[in-house]
Design a protein around this motif. Structure first.
Motif, PDB file in Angstrom:
ATOM      1  N   MET A   3       0.849  -1.249  -0.097  1.00 38.52           N
ATOM      2  CA  MET A   3       0.074   0.004  -0.029  1.00 38.52           C
ATOM      3  C   MET A   3       0.943   1.061   0.027  1.00 38.52           C
ATOM      4  O   MET A   3       1.846   1.339   0.781  1.00 38.52           O
ATOM      5  CB  MET A   3      -1.076  -0.066   1.196  1.00 38.52           C
ATOM      6  N   SER A   4       0.469   2.265  -0.721  1.00 41.09           N
ATOM      7  CA  SER A   4       1.247   3.535  -0.761  1.00 41.09           C
ATOM      8  C   SER A   4       0.831   4.419   0.057  1.00 41.09           C
ATOM      9  O   SER A   4       0.018   4.279   0.760  1.00 41.09           O
ATOM     10  CB  SER A   4       1.193   4.147  -2.187  1.00 41.09           C
ATOM     11  N   ALA A   5       1.985   5.503   0.291  1.00 45.61           N
ATOM     12  CA  ALA A   5       1.658   6.396   1.494  1.00 45.61           C
ATOM     13  C   ALA A   5       0.703   7.330   0.888  1.00 45.61           C
ATOM     14  O   ALA A   5       0.090   7.426  -0.274  1.00 45.61           O
ATOM     15  CB  ALA A   5       2.807   7.239   1.571  1.00 45.61           C
ATOM     16  N   PRO A   6      -0.392   7.667   2.091  1.00 40.83           N
ATOM     17  CA  PRO A   6      -1.358   8.758   1.578  1.00 40.83           C
ATOM     18  C   PRO A   6      -0.960  10.000   0.773  1.00 40.83           C
ATOM     19  O   PRO A   6       0.433  10.231   1.035  1.00 40.83           O
ATOM     20  CB  PRO A   6      -1.842   9.173   2.838  1.00 40.83           C
ATOM     21  N   LEU A   7      -1.756  10.655   0.146  1.00 38.42           N
ATOM     22  CA  LEU A   7      -1.419  11.632  -0.902  1.00 38.42           C
ATOM     23  C   LEU A   7      -2.151  12.939  -0.251  1.00 38.42           C
ATOM     24  O   LEU A   7      -3.308  12.875   0.186  1.00 38.42           O
ATOM     25  CB  LEU A   7      -2.038  11.229  -2.112  1.00 38.42           C
ATOM     26  N   THR A   8      -1.139  13.975  -0.102  1.00 38.27           N
ATOM     27  CA  THR A   8      -1.774  15.393   0.088  1.00 38.27           C
ATOM     28  C   THR A   8      -1.986  16.214  -0.996  1.00 38.27           C
ATOM     29  O   THR A   8      -0.964  16.116  -1.882  1.00 38.27           O
ATOM     30  CB  THR A   8      -0.723  16.090   1.141  1.00 38.27           C
ATOM     31  N   PHE A   9      -3.041  16.920  -1.056  1.00 41.82           N
ATOM     32  CA  PHE A   9      -3.571  17.652  -2.279  1.00 41.82           C
ATOM     33  C   PHE A   9      -3.621  18.986  -1.781  1.00 41.82           C
ATOM     34  O   PHE A   9      -4.499  19.065  -0.914  1.00 41.82           O
ATOM     35  CB  PHE A   9      -4.504  17.002  -3.164  1.00 41.82           C
ATOM     36  N   VAL A  10      -3.022  20.043  -2.439  1.00 42.46           N
ATOM     37  CA  VAL A  10      -3.226  21.315  -2.161  1.00 42.46           C
ATOM     38  C   VAL A  10      -3.721  22.065  -3.253  1.00 42.46           C
ATOM     39  O   VAL A  10      -3.254  22.035  -4.286  1.00 42.46           O
ATOM     40  CB  VAL A  10      -1.839  21.775  -1.474  1.00 42.46           C
ATOM     41  N   ALA A  11      -4.981  22.789  -2.936  1.00 47.45           N
ATOM     42  CA  ALA A  11      -5.542  23.836  -3.987  1.00 47.45           C
ATOM     43  C   ALA A  11      -5.703  25.086  -3.433  1.00 47.45           C
ATOM     44  O   ALA A  11      -6.269  25.074  -2.439  1.00 47.45           O
ATOM     45  CB  ALA A  11      -6.876  23.013  -4.319  1.00 47.45           C
ATOM     46  N   ARG A  12      -4.955  26.044  -4.235  1.00 49.39           N
ATOM     47  CA  ARG A  12      -4.940  27.245  -3.555  1.00 49.39           C
ATOM     48  C   ARG A  12      -5.604  28.178  -4.785  1.00 49.39           C
ATOM     49  O   ARG A  12      -5.156  27.900  -5.934  1.00 49.39           O
ATOM     50  CB  ARG A  12      -3.370  27.641  -3.633  1.00 49.39           C
ATOM     51  N   MET A  13      -6.551  29.226  -4.423  1.00 46.40           N
ATOM     52  CA  MET A  13      -7.044  29.836  -5.193  1.00 46.40           C
ATOM     53  C   MET A  13      -7.652  31.495  -4.883  1.00 46.40           C
ATOM     54  O   MET A  13      -7.539  31.633  -3.492  1.00 46.40           O
ATOM     55  CB  MET A  13      -8.281  29.386  -5.635  1.00 46.40           C
ATOM     56  N   ARG A  14      -7.548  32.388  -5.841  1.00 47.02           N
ATOM     57  CA  ARG A  14      -8.057  33.762  -5.348  1.00 47.02           C
ATOM     58  C   ARG A  14      -9.475  33.973  -6.067  1.00 47.02           C
ATOM     59  O   ARG A  14      -9.734  33.762  -7.485  1.00 47.02           O
ATOM     60  CB  ARG A  14      -7.151  34.497  -5.916  1.00 47.02           C
ATOM     61  N   ALA A  15     -10.374  34.635  -5.196  1.00 44.50           N
ATOM     62  CA  ALA A  15     -11.510  35.089  -5.647  1.00 44.50           C
ATOM     63  C   ALA A  15     -11.451  36.231  -6.489  1.00 44.50           C
ATOM     64  O   ALA A  15     -10.400  37.145  -6.114  1.00 44.50           O
ATOM     65  CB  ALA A  15     -12.591  35.356  -4.648  1.00 44.50           C
ATOM     66  N   LYS A  16     -12.288  36.594  -7.576  1.00 51.89           N
ATOM     67  CA  LYS A  16     -12.505  37.717  -8.193  1.00 51.89           C
ATOM     68  C   LYS A  16     -12.992  38.741  -7.157  1.00 51.89           C
ATOM     69  O   LYS A  16     -13.667  38.508  -5.990  1.00 51.89           O
ATOM     70  CB  LYS A  16     -13.300  37.700  -9.457  1.00 51.89           C
ATOM     71  N   PRO A  17     -12.535  40.059  -7.461  1.00 42.92           N
ATOM     72  CA  PRO A  17     -13.013  41.205  -6.481  1.00 42.92           C
ATOM     73  C   PRO A  17     -14.480  41.119  -6.500  1.00 42.92           C
ATOM     74  O   PRO A  17     -15.387  40.960  -7.634  1.00 42.92           O
ATOM     75  CB  PRO A  17     -12.490  42.480  -7.317  1.00 42.92           C
ATOM     76  N   GLU A  43      -4.080  26.959  -8.033  1.00 42.82           N
ATOM     77  CA  GLU A  43      -2.686  26.423  -8.114  1.00 42.82           C
ATOM     78  C   GLU A  43      -2.666  24.856  -7.364  1.00 42.82           C
ATOM     79  O   GLU A  43      -3.421  25.076  -6.307  1.00 42.82           O
ATOM     80  CB  GLU A  43      -1.710  27.167  -7.242  1.00 42.82           C
ATOM     81  N   LEU A  44      -2.463  23.814  -8.098  1.00 43.24           N
ATOM     82  CA  LEU A  44      -2.814  22.709  -7.504  1.00 43.24           C
ATOM     83  C   LEU A  44      -1.643  21.915  -7.548  1.00 43.24           C
ATOM     84  O   LEU A  44      -0.667  21.965  -8.335  1.00 43.24           O
ATOM     85  CB  LEU A  44      -3.860  21.750  -8.442  1.00 43.24           C
ATOM     86  N   THR A  45      -1.157  21.343  -6.233  1.00 50.22           N
ATOM     87  CA  THR A  45      -0.085  20.528  -6.051  1.00 50.22           C
ATOM     88  C   THR A  45      -0.209  19.397  -5.331  1.00 50.22           C
ATOM     89  O   THR A  45      -1.211  19.126  -4.435  1.00 50.22           O
ATOM     90  CB  THR A  45       0.986  21.428  -5.155  1.00 50.22           C
ATOM     91  N   LYS A  46       0.610  18.164  -5.538  1.00 49.68           N
ATOM     92  CA  LYS A  46       0.404  16.960  -4.809  1.00 49.68           C
ATOM     93  C   LYS A  46       1.908  16.794  -3.814  1.00 49.68           C
ATOM     94  O   LYS A  46       2.716  17.189  -4.296  1.00 49.68           O
ATOM     95  CB  LYS A  46       0.353  15.658  -5.763  1.00 49.68           C
ATOM     96  N   TRP A  47       1.485  16.285  -2.697  1.00 54.26           N
ATOM     97  CA  TRP A  47       2.491  16.158  -2.005  1.00 54.26           C
ATOM     98  C   TRP A  47       2.467  14.679  -1.058  1.00 54.26           C
ATOM     99  O   TRP A  47       1.404  14.272  -1.052  1.00 54.26           O
ATOM    100  CB  TRP A  47       2.423  16.955  -0.809  1.00 54.26           C
ATOM    101  N   THR A  48       3.683  14.142  -0.890  1.00 54.09           N
ATOM    102  CA  THR A  48       3.609  12.847  -0.131  1.00 54.09           C
ATOM    103  C   THR A  48       4.586  13.186   1.127  1.00 54.09           C
ATOM    104  O   THR A  48       5.542  13.767   1.349  1.00 54.09           O
ATOM    105  CB  THR A  48       4.592  11.782  -0.846  1.00 54.09           C
ATOM    106  N   LYS A  49       3.853  12.778   2.383  1.00 53.25           N
ATOM    107  CA  LYS A  49       4.658  12.825   3.607  1.00 53.25           C
ATOM    108  C   LYS A  49       5.811  12.078   3.772  1.00 53.25           C
ATOM    109  O   LYS A  49       5.948  11.090   3.339  1.00 53.25           O
ATOM    110  CB  LYS A  49       3.761  12.241   4.844  1.00 53.25           C
ATOM    111  N   TRP A  50       6.890  12.915   4.163  1.00 55.28           N
ATOM    112  CA  TRP A  50       8.381  12.269   4.015  1.00 55.28           C
ATOM    113  C   TRP A  50       8.649  11.475   5.262  1.00 55.28           C
ATOM    114  O   TRP A  50       8.350  11.768   6.369  1.00 55.28           O
ATOM    115  CB  TRP A  50       9.143  13.476   3.936  1.00 55.28           C
TER     116      TRP A  50
END
Length: 97
Positions: free
Chosen positions: A1-15, A90-97
């Motif tokens: 079984m693989s390590a859990p996956l962390t996903f980060v989604a960062r966004m900005r609202a229009k004014p 901005e979408l990024t994927k991470w793995t806990k080290w």
């Protein structure tokens, strides 16, 4: 079984879209927590910029994250996001080290 996956989604609202985007993002939290493979799904708002939002998510596997992208609640949001977002997410994927 693989390590859990962390996903980060960062966004900005229009004014003028900050409150609407916040409400739409908050609607995702409960149904996403109920998804198989969702270990955590946390919505954050910037302390210094109320137009900036971030999801910090942890999934059991890539397959579970892929299934999340196919859910009706996320697909519904994706259809209306262009009305509310300034620029691209901005979408990024991470793995806990």
């Amino acid at each position: 079984m693989s390590a859990p996956l962390t996903f980060v989604a960062r966004m900005r609202a229009k004014p003028g879209q900050e409150a609407r985007l916040r409400a739409e993002l908050q609607r995702l939290v409960a149904p996403t927590h109920a998804e198989a493979g969702c270990l955590s799904y946390d919505l954050h708002i910037s302390q210094s910029d109320p137009a900036m939002f971030l999801f910090y998510e942890t999934w059991r596997s890539q397959a579970d994250l892929d299934a999340h992208f196919e859910t009706p609640h996320l697909k519904a949001l994706v259809k209306i996001l262009p009305e509310m977002l300034e620029g691209e997410m901005e979408l990024t994927k991470w793995t806990k080290w």
